[in-house]
Design a protein around this motif. Structure first.
Motif, PDB file in Angstrom:
ATOM      1  N   LEU A 171     -34.046  42.753  -5.703  1.00  0.00           N
ATOM      2  CA  LEU A 171     -34.004  44.179  -6.552  1.00  0.00           C
ATOM      3  C   LEU A 171     -32.636  44.500  -6.759  1.00  0.00           C
ATOM      4  N   SER A 172     -31.558  44.007  -5.854  1.00  0.00           N
ATOM      5  CA  SER A 172     -30.355  44.169  -6.378  1.00  0.00           C
ATOM      6  C   SER A 172     -30.048  43.759  -7.826  1.00  0.00           C
ATOM      7  N   ALA A 173     -30.294  42.268  -7.979  1.00  0.00           N
ATOM      8  CA  ALA A 173     -30.041  41.714  -9.087  1.00  0.00           C
ATOM      9  C   ALA A 173     -30.948  41.863 -10.347  1.00  0.00           C
ATOM     10  N   GLY A 174     -31.781  42.747 -10.099  1.00  0.00           N
ATOM     11  CA  GLY A 174     -32.928  43.144 -11.104  1.00  0.00           C
ATOM     12  C   GLY A 174     -33.840  42.178 -11.581  1.00  0.00           C
ATOM     13  N   CYS A 175     -34.141  41.270 -10.508  1.00  0.00           N
ATOM     14  CA  CYS A 175     -35.174  40.179 -10.704  1.00  0.00           C
ATOM     15  C   CYS A 175     -36.498  40.424 -10.137  1.00  0.00           C
ATOM     16  N   PRO A 176     -37.316  40.363 -11.258  1.00  0.00           N
ATOM     17  CA  PRO A 176     -38.685  40.927 -10.689  1.00  0.00           C
ATOM     18  C   PRO A 176     -39.242  39.826  -9.603  1.00  0.00           C
ATOM     19  N   LEU A 177     -39.634  40.410  -8.353  1.00  0.00           N
ATOM     20  CA  LEU A 177     -39.996  39.636  -7.248  1.00  0.00           C
ATOM     21  C   LEU A 177     -40.727  40.503  -6.197  1.00  0.00           C
ATOM     22  N   GLY A 178     -41.856  40.291  -5.907  1.00  0.00           N
ATOM     23  CA  GLY A 178     -42.838  41.155  -5.313  1.00  0.00           C
ATOM     24  C   GLY A 178     -43.058  40.445  -3.949  1.00  0.00           C
ATOM     25  N   MET A 179     -44.040  40.822  -3.077  1.00  0.00           N
ATOM     26  CA  MET A 179     -44.426  39.957  -1.715  1.00  0.00           C
ATOM     27  C   MET A 179     -46.308  40.086  -1.674  1.00  0.00           C
ATOM     28  N   THR A 180     -46.360  38.884  -1.155  1.00  0.00           N
ATOM     29  CA  THR A 180     -47.977  39.042  -0.462  1.00  0.00           C
ATOM     30  C   THR A 180     -47.713  39.031   1.165  1.00  0.00           C
ATOM     31  N   PHE A 181     -48.106  39.916   1.531  1.00  0.00           N
ATOM     32  CA  PHE A 181     -48.307  40.231   2.922  1.00  0.00           C
ATOM     33  C   PHE A 181     -49.290  39.684   3.769  1.00  0.00           C
TER      34      PHE A 181
END
Length: 270
Positions: A171-181
């Motif tokens: 998030l800080s780097a502006g990279c799109p990454l989410g999560m499967t919980f």
């Protein structure tokens, strides 16, 4: 609707259902069915069961496709014809100590051929912010479906601090990454799912549902009982509204379409 990520924001994820729906999209991971059943009946039959059961989508598992499988476009077309959204799950870990996975480009192409709305991978060994080329990863993901890392059953990829560090650094780097919980996987690593939901909730875009039962000192996935569903309701208060969720526990019986429909109904209105 499908929302492609940009490098300037956290990854978004489609609801898969109209915004005015009171329910959440419910999917079924192919791994919910015994591999012998999938091999014997074939994907067309399994996918037709999901359509009859009222599933909104299917999670296609790369490791469960036939050896040498290449017809991702055809498989994606079959899913589309049956009104099943696709989430593509690949087994290769995103991080291998000092680099991101060499096969990520190939997985992105396969996901695009499937028409997938997201790609799910295990995190692997996150090396830390200062050792990551976030620009290169962001460029890799610019035209890709949303990429979601999943908490697995390993200490390096299934405990709270490494996952939080990776997602917060992205998030800080502006990279799109989410999560499967994955609700159940936390128990394999001795992590409190509720604590994980409080910390990681803003990053979660997709939910893996399973019960967990123990026997002979081993844990195994199972159909969640009412107590586990009640705990899940509490956990959902820390996660995004209308979160797409998937059955990722064994479904067995004579009428698999009916059994699947019953389990989908249990999850849809939690």
């Amino acid at each position: 609707m499908s929302i492609l990520p940009s490098c300037s924001q956290m990854v978004s994820f489609p609801l898969l259902l109209p915004d005015d729906s009171n329910a959440s999209a419910t999917l079924v991971a192919i791994s919910a069915y015994d591999q012998s059943v999938v091999s014997a009946r074939g994907y067309s039959t399994i996918l037709s069961w999901l359509n009859l059961a009222g599933a909104d989508g299917v999670e296609i598992r790369r490791e469960l496709l036939p050896v040498g499988f290449e017809d991702f476009i055809g498989l994606g077309r079959t899913c589309a014809d049956l009104d099943l959204a696709v989430i593509y799950s690949a087994p290769e870990r995103l991080w291998e100590v000092d680099r991101f996975a060499e096969n990520l480009d190939k997985q992105i192409v396969e996901a695009a051929d499937l028409g997938a709305v997201a790609i799910k991978v295990p995190m692997g060994h996150y090396p830390g912010e200062n050792q990551v080329d976030w620009v290169a990863l962001s460029q890799c993901l610019t035209a890709a479906p949303p990429l979601l890392i999943e908490n697995d059953q390993t200490p390096e990829g299934g405990t709270l601090e490494p996952l939080a560090a990776c997602l917060e650094d992205a998030l800080s780097a502006g990279c799109p990454l989410g999560m499967t919980f994955d609700i159940g996987n936390w128990l394999w690593t001795g992590t409190d799912p509720l604590k994980a939901a409080r910390r990681l909730g803003p990053f979660v875009r997709y939910l893996h549902c399973k019960g967990v039962m123990s026997g002979h000192e081993l844990l195994k996935a199972s159909i969640p009982d009412e107590q586990e569903l009640s705990a899940l309701r509490s956990l959902l208060t820390y996660l995004p509204a209308q979160l797409p969720r998937a059955i990722e526990y064994p479904l067995k019986g004579e009428n698999l379409a009916a059994i699947t429909a019953e389990q989908l109904a249990r999850l849809r209105h939690l």
